[in-house]
Motif scaffolding. Structure first.
Motif, PDB file in Angstrom:
ATOM      1  N   ALA A 192       0.864  -1.188   0.000  1.00 43.95           N
ATOM      2  CA  ALA A 192       0.000   0.000   0.000  1.00 43.95           C
ATOM      3  C   ALA A 192       0.898   1.236   0.000  1.00 43.95           C
ATOM      4  O   ALA A 192       1.849   1.330   0.778  1.00 43.95           O
ATOM      5  CB  ALA A 192      -0.916   0.009   1.219  1.00 43.95           C
ATOM      6  N   LEU A 193       0.589   2.168  -0.879  1.00 45.15           N
ATOM      7  CA  LEU A 193       1.392   3.380  -1.018  1.00 45.15           C
ATOM      8  C   LEU A 193       0.591   4.581  -0.521  1.00 45.15           C
ATOM      9  O   LEU A 193      -0.589   4.737  -0.862  1.00 45.15           O
ATOM     10  CB  LEU A 193       1.802   3.593  -2.476  1.00 45.15           C
ATOM     11  CG  LEU A 193       2.648   2.491  -3.116  1.00 45.15           C
ATOM     12  CD1 LEU A 193       2.909   2.815  -4.579  1.00 45.15           C
ATOM     13  CD2 LEU A 193       3.955   2.307  -2.370  1.00 45.15           C
ATOM     14  N   LEU A 194       1.237   5.434   0.274  1.00 45.91           N
ATOM     15  CA  LEU A 194       0.614   6.653   0.792  1.00 45.91           C
ATOM     16  C   LEU A 194       1.306   7.869   0.200  1.00 45.91           C
ATOM     17  O   LEU A 194       2.525   7.853  -0.018  1.00 45.91           O
ATOM     18  CB  LEU A 194       0.722   6.715   2.320  1.00 45.91           C
ATOM     19  CG  LEU A 194       0.143   5.536   3.108  1.00 45.91           C
ATOM     20  CD1 LEU A 194       0.341   5.763   4.594  1.00 45.91           C
ATOM     21  CD2 LEU A 194      -1.332   5.338   2.794  1.00 45.91           C
ATOM     22  N   ASN A 195       0.531   8.901  -0.067  1.00 46.09           N
ATOM     23  CA  ASN A 195       1.122  10.149  -0.562  1.00 46.09           C
ATOM     24  C   ASN A 195       1.524  11.050   0.598  1.00 46.09           C
ATOM     25  O   ASN A 195       1.450  12.275   0.521  1.00 46.09           O
ATOM     26  CB  ASN A 195       0.155  10.886  -1.493  1.00 46.09           C
ATOM     27  CG  ASN A 195      -1.092  11.366  -0.769  1.00 46.09           C
ATOM     28  OD1 ASN A 195      -1.448  10.858   0.296  1.00 46.09           O
ATOM     29  ND2 ASN A 195      -1.772  12.346  -1.343  1.00 46.09           N
ATOM     30  N   ALA A 196       1.933  10.440   1.689  1.00 50.42           N
ATOM     31  CA  ALA A 196       2.383  11.166   2.872  1.00 50.42           C
ATOM     32  C   ALA A 196       3.543  10.396   3.484  1.00 50.42           C
ATOM     33  O   ALA A 196       3.681   9.187   3.278  1.00 50.42           O
ATOM     34  CB  ALA A 196       1.247  11.327   3.892  1.00 50.42           C
ATOM     35  N   SER A 197       4.369  11.098   4.230  1.00 52.45           N
ATOM     36  CA  SER A 197       5.521  10.474   4.866  1.00 52.45           C
ATOM     37  C   SER A 197       5.070   9.653   6.067  1.00 52.45           C
ATOM     38  O   SER A 197       3.911   9.681   6.473  1.00 52.45           O
ATOM     39  CB  SER A 197       6.530  11.545   5.299  1.00 52.45           C
ATOM     40  OG  SER A 197       5.927  12.448   6.209  1.00 52.45           O
ATOM     41  N   LYS A 198       6.027   8.936   6.640  1.00 53.26           N
ATOM     42  CA  LYS A 198       5.713   8.110   7.804  1.00 53.26           C
ATOM     43  C   LYS A 198       5.303   8.950   8.995  1.00 53.26           C
ATOM     44  O   LYS A 198       4.544   8.487   9.854  1.00 53.26           O
ATOM     45  CB  LYS A 198       6.933   7.260   8.177  1.00 53.26           C
ATOM     46  CG  LYS A 198       7.146   6.063   7.272  1.00 53.26           C
ATOM     47  CD  LYS A 198       6.017   5.050   7.417  1.00 53.26           C
ATOM     48  CE  LYS A 198       6.242   3.808   6.598  1.00 53.26           C
ATOM     49  NZ  LYS A 198       5.134   2.845   6.736  1.00 53.26           N
ATOM     50  N   GLU A 199       5.770  10.188   9.069  1.00 55.63           N
ATOM     51  CA  GLU A 199       5.373  11.104  10.118  1.00 55.63           C
ATOM     52  C   GLU A 199       4.893  12.394   9.468  1.00 55.63           C
ATOM     53  O   GLU A 199       5.622  13.006   8.694  1.00 55.63           O
ATOM     54  CB  GLU A 199       6.532  11.391  11.081  1.00 55.63           C
ATOM     55  CG  GLU A 199       6.958  10.173  11.877  1.00 55.63           C
ATOM     56  CD  GLU A 199       8.039  10.503  12.887  1.00 55.63           C
ATOM     57  OE1 GLU A 199       8.543  11.649  12.829  1.00 55.63           O
ATOM     58  OE2 GLU A 199       8.379   9.633  13.705  1.00 55.63           O
ATOM     59  N   LEU A 200       3.670  12.760   9.776  1.00 56.56           N
ATOM     60  CA  LEU A 200       3.046  13.928   9.151  1.00 56.56           C
ATOM     61  C   LEU A 200       2.671  14.929  10.232  1.00 56.56           C
ATOM     62  O   LEU A 200       1.926  14.606  11.160  1.00 56.56           O
ATOM     63  CB  LEU A 200       1.803  13.503   8.363  1.00 56.56           C
ATOM     64  CG  LEU A 200       1.016  14.615   7.671  1.00 56.56           C
ATOM     65  CD1 LEU A 200       1.874  15.294   6.621  1.00 56.56           C
ATOM     66  CD2 LEU A 200      -0.250  14.063   7.034  1.00 56.56           C
ATOM     67  N   ALA A 201       3.215  16.130  10.115  1.00 56.81           N
ATOM     68  CA  ALA A 201       2.918  17.196  11.073  1.00 56.81           C
ATOM     69  C   ALA A 201       1.930  18.171  10.447  1.00 56.81           C
ATOM     70  O   ALA A 201       2.166  18.690   9.358  1.00 56.81           O
ATOM     71  CB  ALA A 201       4.198  17.928  11.482  1.00 56.81           C
ATOM     72  N   VAL A 202       0.818  18.403  11.134  1.00 58.00           N
ATOM     73  CA  VAL A 202      -0.195  19.348  10.675  1.00 58.00           C
ATOM     74  C   VAL A 202      -0.532  20.277  11.836  1.00 58.00           C
ATOM     75  O   VAL A 202      -0.286  19.953  12.995  1.00 58.00           O
ATOM     76  CB  VAL A 202      -1.465  18.632  10.163  1.00 58.00           C
ATOM     77  CG1 VAL A 202      -1.139  17.756   8.974  1.00 58.00           C
ATOM     78  CG2 VAL A 202      -2.086  17.785  11.270  1.00 58.00           C
ATOM     79  N   THR A 203      -1.102  21.414  11.495  1.00 60.47           N
ATOM     80  CA  THR A 203      -1.490  22.388  12.509  1.00 60.47           C
ATOM     81  C   THR A 203      -2.979  22.275  12.781  1.00 60.47           C
ATOM     82  O   THR A 203      -3.774  22.080  11.862  1.00 60.47           O
ATOM     83  CB  THR A 203      -1.141  23.815  12.040  1.00 60.47           C
ATOM     84  OG1 THR A 203       0.267  23.885  11.785  1.00 60.47           O
ATOM     85  CG2 THR A 203      -1.509  24.838  13.099  1.00 60.47           C
ATOM     86  N   GLU A 204      -3.319  22.382  14.022  1.00 56.39           N
ATOM     87  CA  GLU A 204      -4.720  22.270  14.428  1.00 56.39           C
ATOM     88  C   GLU A 204      -5.585  23.228  13.610  1.00 56.39           C
ATOM     89  O   GLU A 204      -5.254  24.388  13.427  1.00 56.39           O
ATOM     90  CB  GLU A 204      -4.847  22.578  15.913  1.00 56.39           C
ATOM     91  CG  GLU A 204      -6.224  22.292  16.486  1.00 56.39           C
ATOM     92  CD  GLU A 204      -6.243  22.423  18.001  1.00 56.39           C
ATOM     93  OE1 GLU A 204      -6.917  21.632  18.662  1.00 56.39           O
ATOM     94  OE2 GLU A 204      -5.570  23.335  18.515  1.00 56.39           O
TER      95      GLU A 204
END
Length: 636
Positions: free
Chosen positions: A207-219
């Motif tokens: 399975a391939l994700l278009n995101a890294s193993k760790e994703l930082a987002v802002t609330e």
């Protein structure tokens, strides 16, 4: 041995008169496309026979066909059935001698392929799992001569030129449409292409994700993650979370419109192929960044003077890298508290602590804590803050630096002492130079404590604060009233004792006053003022004792004992605007006006004077000090 010539000629004659030679058949064209015309010729080596006879499959060619006695036989609209017929012919000469029949002749009819080819097995749709064997598939076409074949894949690339498609063990690359075309090599006629479809069930491998193993987002942001899998036929995709039990959209793309701090966690995409029985997963760790929540605590909760005190600022946010800025203010004025040390370097420590080894009065006020972790809130604010009011329980403290007061004999003098006490003063008394203890007003003394705003110095900075003023009024000062007065103040914390001094005004002090006035008014005015003052001193006489009012008690008369007047609340945090009852002062008494500017001037170290000119100078001095106060500004 040579034969006689007559024998030779006899033989020749016999041969000429015998049976004609055996004919042969030729065709034009030799290969006849189906539907075309062919001409058969019966050829004899004996010259030109008179008659010819044609037979088809042993049967004489009947009337209605081209003349059966001609040398040629014309067949129109040749069909593939004509290819299965055998033709013979005989020739008859003029002597009516008939030859042997010719060898059988078969017309070469070129036909095929039909419009479409067929397959064996008779199946044009195959579904197999990857790495299984596919049986050979034959492409069939009816042709004469035999057709040539060509197989092509979905990309129109040639696979084989044989009639049989042999793939063997299939993989995902072997899936697709395969087309077979048959071509007659003589006529160049091509069949319409016919195809088979081969589906290979495979995957998912990953399975391939278009995101890294760790994703930082802002609330508050929108999160969208696509999970892709390669498989056939279908592999349902499902999302799960370690923190969010009910995802609104748990299939295909993961979409969170407004992410919040509770949604931090591991998000896993799972895909399953029911045909192959394979399952794959892939995960990403989502870290929701949000500005810190800030709280402040006080240890101990009720600090006491002289004991350790800790003001603690706690922060909780993601990322846990904080920059703390703490301030101390009183009445909006920034206090340069020496215990506060701010550092702009980010720290992973979740708290900032102000440690005060021995709490004092100057440590009271409002403590602010500003924190940021480089994450702004949804309104764009970077700093988060909290406030804490600190009140230190202290023994009664005299806030003024002034301990000495000057007056003249026979005058009334008012001594005002700004004090702060938490909790409030519950007892206060004076001891006069004569050893008289004053805890309540008498005929010669008036005592009261009022709640009023005063000025104090906190860590070198002048501040306004709510406190109390202890007032002592001495009526008609006598020689025995000069000297040291001991002041005792008591509250629930402790008892404090201070000494103030009342001195008699002398000529030196008058000259000093004249010098001050002279410096303000200029050279000539100074001389005039000095002369006037000296003359007044020389002529000064003790004022006669005024006639007492009928209603005023005499000096030796004692008013009914009572405690010090404590008017209103003594708690510095209570409302100042409270009514109070004062002891009436006789019109002949000289009492300093109750002016907060006077108290502030005392705190600045200037001796209180009765002269109005000095009062004005003191007010101006205090206004200048106000202008120099440093006000607190929010940290950047």
């Amino acid at each position: 041995m040579d034969l006689p010539s007559w024998i030779y000629y006899s033989t020749l004659i016999v041969s000429a008169l015998g049976q004609p030679s055996k004919p042969s058949i030729s065709a034009n064209p030799s290969i006849v496309p189906e539907g075309q015309t062919v001409t058969l010729s019966c050829i004899s080596s004996d010259g030109n026979p008179v008659l010819h006879a044609w037979r088809r499959n042993g049967e004489e060619v009947t009337a209605g066909t081209p003349t059966n006695t001609s040398k040629t036989l014309v067949i129109t609209n040749v069909s593939r059935a004509d290819a299965n017929s055998s033709f013979t012919c005989t020739s008859t000469d003029q002597n009516n001698q008939t030859s042997e029949k010719s060898a059988e002749y078969n017309i070469f009819v070129a036909y095929g392929p039909d419009s479409r080819v067929s397959f064996y097995p008779q199946n044009d749709y195959y579904v197999l799992n990857e790495n299984t064997k596919l049986d050979d598939i034959a492409c069939i076409a009816t042709c004469n001569p035999s057709c040539t074949f060509e197989w092509k894949n979905s990309a129109q690339a040639g696979v084989t030129e044989k009639s049989v498609l042999s793939i063997g063990v299939v993989d995902r690359r072997g899936a697709g449409n395969f087309t077979c075309t048959a071509t007659n090599p003589v006529t160049k006629v091509r069949s319409s292409s016919s195809h088979i479809t081969i589906h290979v069930r495979y995957g998912p491998d990953k399975a391939l994700l278009n995101a890294s193993k760790e994703l930082a987002v802002t609330e508050g942001q929108r999160v969208s993650i696509t999970c892709s899998v390669d498989c056939w036929s279908t592999c349902p995709v499902k999302w799960s979370s370690s923190t969010t039990s009910n995802l609104e959209n748990n299939k295909g793309d993961l979409v969170i419109e407004n992410v919040n701090r509770t949604m931090s966690g591991l998000y896993t995409c799972s895909a399953y192929n029911n045909a192959t029985g394979r399952t794959v997963q892939n995960s990403t760790q989502i870290f929701v960044h949000y500005p810190p929540a800030v709280t402040m605590t006080l240890t101990p909760a009720n600090p006491i003077e002289g004991q350790p005190l800790d003001v603690v600022c706690n922060a909780s946010g993601i990322p846990a890298k904080y920059v703390f800025t703490m301030t101390h203010t009183l009445g909006g004025v920034n206090i340069p508290n020496s215990h506060i040390r701010n550092d702009k370097t980010p720290t992973s420590a979740p708290e900032k602590r102000i440690h005060i080894p021995r709490a004092v009065l100057q440590d009271m006020g409002t403590y602010m804590c500003y924190v940021h972790n480089r994450i702004s809130d949804q309104k764009g604010n970077l700093h988060k803050s909290a406030a804490l009011e600190v009140r230190v329980s202290v023994k009664p403290s005299l806030l003024s630096e002034t301990r000495s007061f000057v007056t003249s004999t026979g005058k009334n003098v008012t001594i005002k002492l700004p004090i702060y006490s938490l909790p409030s003063v519950n007892a206060a008394w004076f001891e006069t130079p004569r050893g008289l203890n004053l805890s309540h007003p008498t005929a010669n003394y008036f005592i009261e404590i009022l709640h009023e705003p005063v000025v104090a110095t906190f860590y070198g900075t002048i501040v306004d604060m709510s406190a109390s003023v202890l007032t002592l009024i001495i009526y008609s000062v006598q020689e025995e009233d000069y000297g040291d007065y001991k002041v005792w103040l008591r509250n629930a914390v402790n008892v404090t004792q201070y000494t103030i001094t009342l001195t008699k005004e002398t000529s030196a002090s008058s000259l000093s006053l004249a010098a001050v006035l002279g410096g303000c008014l200029g050279g000539l005015v100074v001389l005039v003022v000095i002369c006037v003052v000296v003359k007044c001193m020389c002529c000064k006489r003790r004022e006669p004792e005024p006639e007492p009012d009928d209603n005023e008690p005499q000096r030796d008369q004692t008013i009914e004992p009572r405690h010090i007047q404590i008017v209103g609340s003594l708690d510095p945090n209570d409302d100042l605007a409270q009514t109070r009852e004062k002891r009436p002062v006789h019109s002949r008494d000289t009492v300093y006006p109750e002016n907060p500017w006077w108290f502030r001037s005392s705190l600045l170290g200037i001796h209180p004077m009765r002269n109005n000119l000095h009062t004005n100078n003191l007010r101006a001095s205090h206004r200048s000090s106000d202008m120099g106060r440093e006000r607190y500004k929010n940290p950047n």
